[in-house]
Design a protein around this motif. Structure first.
Motif, short mmCIF file in Angstrom:
data_model
loop_
_atom_site.label_atom_id
_atom_site.label_comp_id
_atom_site.label_asym_id
_atom_site.label_seq_id
_atom_site.Cartn_x
_atom_site.Cartn_y
_atom_site.Cartn_z
N ARG A 320 3.59 -7.05 2.43
CA ARG A 320 4.68 -6.12 2.28
C ARG A 320 4.62 -5.40 0.93
O ARG A 320 4.94 -4.22 0.81
CB ARG A 320 6.01 -6.85 2.43
CG ARG A 320 7.21 -5.90 2.42
CD ARG A 320 8.51 -6.64 2.59
NE ARG A 320 9.62 -5.70 2.55
CZ ARG A 320 10.80 -5.95 2.01
NH1 ARG A 320 11.04 -7.11 1.45
NH2 ARG A 320 11.76 -5.05 2.05
N GLY A 321 4.17 -6.10 -0.09
CA GLY A 321 4.09 -5.50 -1.42
C GLY A 321 3.00 -4.46 -1.56
O GLY A 321 3.02 -3.66 -2.50
N GLU A 322 2.00 -4.47 -0.66
CA GLU A 322 0.91 -3.49 -0.67
C GLU A 322 0.28 -3.35 -2.06
O GLU A 322 0.06 -2.26 -2.57
CB GLU A 322 1.41 -2.12 -0.18
CG GLU A 322 1.86 -2.14 1.27
CD GLU A 322 2.12 -0.75 1.82
OE1 GLU A 322 1.93 0.24 1.09
OE2 GLU A 322 2.51 -0.64 2.99
N ARG A 323 -0.05 -4.48 -2.65
CA ARG A 323 -0.67 -4.46 -3.98
C ARG A 323 -1.43 -5.77 -4.20
O ARG A 323 -1.23 -6.76 -3.50
CB ARG A 323 0.38 -4.25 -5.06
CG ARG A 323 1.37 -5.39 -5.22
CD ARG A 323 2.64 -4.97 -5.93
NE ARG A 323 3.50 -4.18 -5.05
CZ ARG A 323 4.69 -3.72 -5.41
NH1 ARG A 323 5.15 -3.91 -6.63
NH2 ARG A 323 5.44 -3.02 -4.55
N ARG A 348 -1.30 -2.60 3.33
CA ARG A 348 -1.11 -4.04 3.33
C ARG A 348 -2.44 -4.74 3.01
O ARG A 348 -3.49 -4.38 3.56
CB ARG A 348 -0.60 -4.51 4.70
CG ARG A 348 0.81 -4.03 5.00
CD ARG A 348 1.11 -4.05 6.49
NE ARG A 348 0.88 -5.35 7.10
CZ ARG A 348 1.75 -6.36 7.07
NH1 ARG A 348 2.92 -6.21 6.44
NH2 ARG A 348 1.48 -7.50 7.67
N LEU A 349 -2.38 -5.75 2.14
CA LEU A 349 -3.57 -6.48 1.73
C LEU A 349 -3.46 -7.92 2.22
O LEU A 349 -2.51 -8.63 1.90
CB LEU A 349 -3.73 -6.43 0.21
CG LEU A 349 -3.73 -5.03 -0.41
CD1 LEU A 349 -3.89 -5.12 -1.92
CD2 LEU A 349 -4.82 -4.14 0.20
N VAL A 363 -9.61 -7.49 1.78
CA VAL A 363 -9.45 -7.07 3.18
C VAL A 363 -8.05 -6.50 3.38
O VAL A 363 -7.05 -7.14 3.03
CB VAL A 363 -9.65 -8.27 4.14
CG1 VAL A 363 -9.54 -7.82 5.59
CG2 VAL A 363 -10.99 -8.93 3.89
N THR A 364 -7.97 -5.30 3.95
CA THR A 364 -6.68 -4.69 4.25
C THR A 364 -6.16 -5.20 5.60
O THR A 364 -6.88 -5.80 6.39
CB THR A 364 -6.78 -3.17 4.28
OG1 THR A 364 -7.60 -2.76 5.39
CG2 THR A 364 -7.38 -2.63 2.99
N SER A 365 -4.87 -4.95 5.86
CA SER A 365 -4.23 -5.46 7.07
C SER A 365 -3.22 -4.44 7.59
O SER A 365 -2.02 -4.70 7.69
CB SER A 365 -3.53 -6.79 6.79
OG SER A 365 -3.06 -7.39 7.97
N ARG A 370 2.08 -3.95 11.88
CA ARG A 370 3.16 -3.83 10.89
C ARG A 370 2.86 -2.80 9.81
O ARG A 370 3.68 -2.59 8.92
CB ARG A 370 3.42 -5.19 10.24
CG ARG A 370 4.05 -6.17 11.22
CD ARG A 370 4.22 -7.52 10.60
NE ARG A 370 5.01 -8.38 11.47
CZ ARG A 370 5.17 -9.68 11.29
NH1 ARG A 370 4.59 -10.27 10.26
NH2 ARG A 370 5.90 -10.39 12.13
N GLY A 371 1.70 -2.19 9.87
CA GLY A 371 1.35 -1.20 8.87
C GLY A 371 1.23 0.18 9.48
O GLY A 371 1.49 0.39 10.67
#
Length: 386
Positions: A320-323, A348-349, A363-365, A370-371
């Protein structure tokens, strides 16, 4: 590539909000608080040597995009020759990525996976003797539980047929639409560790007879590991909510990331037999005798999944923080305030893995429902960090 924060839009999100649960996304926190670094006292170095404290400020450089077009990636395991294995949560497949060209080769589908909500094919790890036994371990959600299996990998077979039949190593971990944990890793002691969730049943975390809301430690064959704090039990630590990140520092100390509910996500230093508080405590607690986190974040700033250790710091991927968070360490305490990188740049990470020296795989998600995926999502990035 600037992104906006993404609200939960699936039906599952309604359940998460009803439960008041950050889970993989994070419900709005009860209050917007800055990260703090309340932690436990740091033991002396196991090696007896003086430890260098990393600089208070670090850096992150995206060296390159290794691969694109991945569907719901979750677990990542370096093969050892520069190539990577990645698991797809919903498709239940394992794929090999050529570390130089980014070419993807599907090994095969893992049978028995029941992907629902946050469950599916989750963490993967290579046997400590992978060079000789060619065994891949995987944590997945079945129709009845979460379990760990191992499969023989034969790269000489045709693509899609390279995985042997799964041998169940460990079963009976509680499953749910939420909080399935899922990270597995072999430690420096060659034992297999697994982070589990309480599957939405908060009472399981404090129940030492339950496998939910725990960090488990077992032999490669799935037996309780010698030296565990509770004789005859795989339970290594308890009082967790949903553990999805495991990593060791150079002194072989274990760290774990944990999803909070409405208020605090956590990074913890793990001591065998200790109680980490959930559901009685979320974040730092002054009472109860619980092991306090090294650092904590509001759920909108983190919702942490994978972690890795490199260059004297723990690096923590935020959904959720995307960082990507950097937590510099002095023993088992944060030596400076956590520092955020790549904020809203790649969405999202999910997973971060040490790649040796000052390099990480990330890896991104964004394709997990949800993204907001970009055309090339999901992807694996190579980072240089300090």
């Amino acid at each position: 590539m600037q992104r906006r924060a993404v609200p939960a839009v699936l039906a599952a999100a309604a359940l998460l909000l009803t439960a008041g649960c950050s889970s993989d996304d994070g419900a709005p926190p009860e209050k917007d608080a800055a990260a703090s670094t309340a932690g436990a006292a740091a033991p002396s170095s196991p090696s007896g040597k003086a430890e260098e404290t990393p600089p208070a400020k670090g850096s992150v450089t995206v060296v390159r995009t290794v691969a694109t077009g991945l569907a719901g990636p979750w677990g990542l395991a370096p093969v050892g020759d520069g190539d990577l294995l990645v698991s797809s949560r919903d498709e239940a497949t394992l794929t090999r990525i050529d570390g130089k060209t980014g070419k993807k080769t599907e090994l095969g589908e893992v049978p028995g996976v029941a992907a629902e909500g946050e469950g599916g094919l989750l963490g993967i790890a290579l046997s400590p003797d992978f060079a000789s036994d060619h065994m891949i371990y995987a944590y997945f959600t079945s129709a009845s539980d979460n379990r760990i299996v191992r499969m023989l990998y034969n790269e000489r077979k045709p693509a899609g047929e390279q995985l042997g039949a799964p041998d169940t190593v460990f079963r009976g971990i509680p499953k749910g639409v939420i909080h399935n944990g899922g990270r597995i890793a072999f430690g420096p002691d060659r034992m297999l560790y697994a982070g589990t969730g309480e599957s939405g049943d908060t009472g399981l975390s404090q129940d030492k007879e339950s496998l939910g809301g725990k960090i488990l430690r077992m032999t490669p064959d799935g037996e309780p590991a010698p030296g565990n704090p509770f004789p005859g039990s795989p339970v290594y630590s308890y009082g967790h909510r949903n553990v999805q990140g495991l990593a060791w520092d150079r002194e072989q100390r274990l760290f774990a990331s944990e999803f909070g509910q409405n208020t605090w996500d956590e990074l913890n230093a793990i001591a065998p037999g200790d109680n980490y508080g959930w559901p009685e405590a979320e974040g730092h607690a002054d009472e109860g005798g619980f092991h306090n986190p090294i650092a904590q974040w509001s759920t909108e700033d983190a919702s942490p999944s994978g972690i890795a250790y490199a260059e004297g710091s723990v690096w923590m991927a935020g959904l959720r923080g995307e960082r990507l968070w950097r937590i510099p360490l002095k023993g088992t305490e944060a030596s400076a305030k956590p520092q955020a990188f790549l904020e809203e740049e790649y969405g999202r990470l999910r997973t971060v893995v040490a790649a040796g020296g000052d390099r990480l795989w990330l890896v991104t998600s964004n394709t997990d429902g949800r993204g907001s995926p970009e055309p090339q999502d999901d992807r694996v990035l190579e980072l240089r960090v300090s």
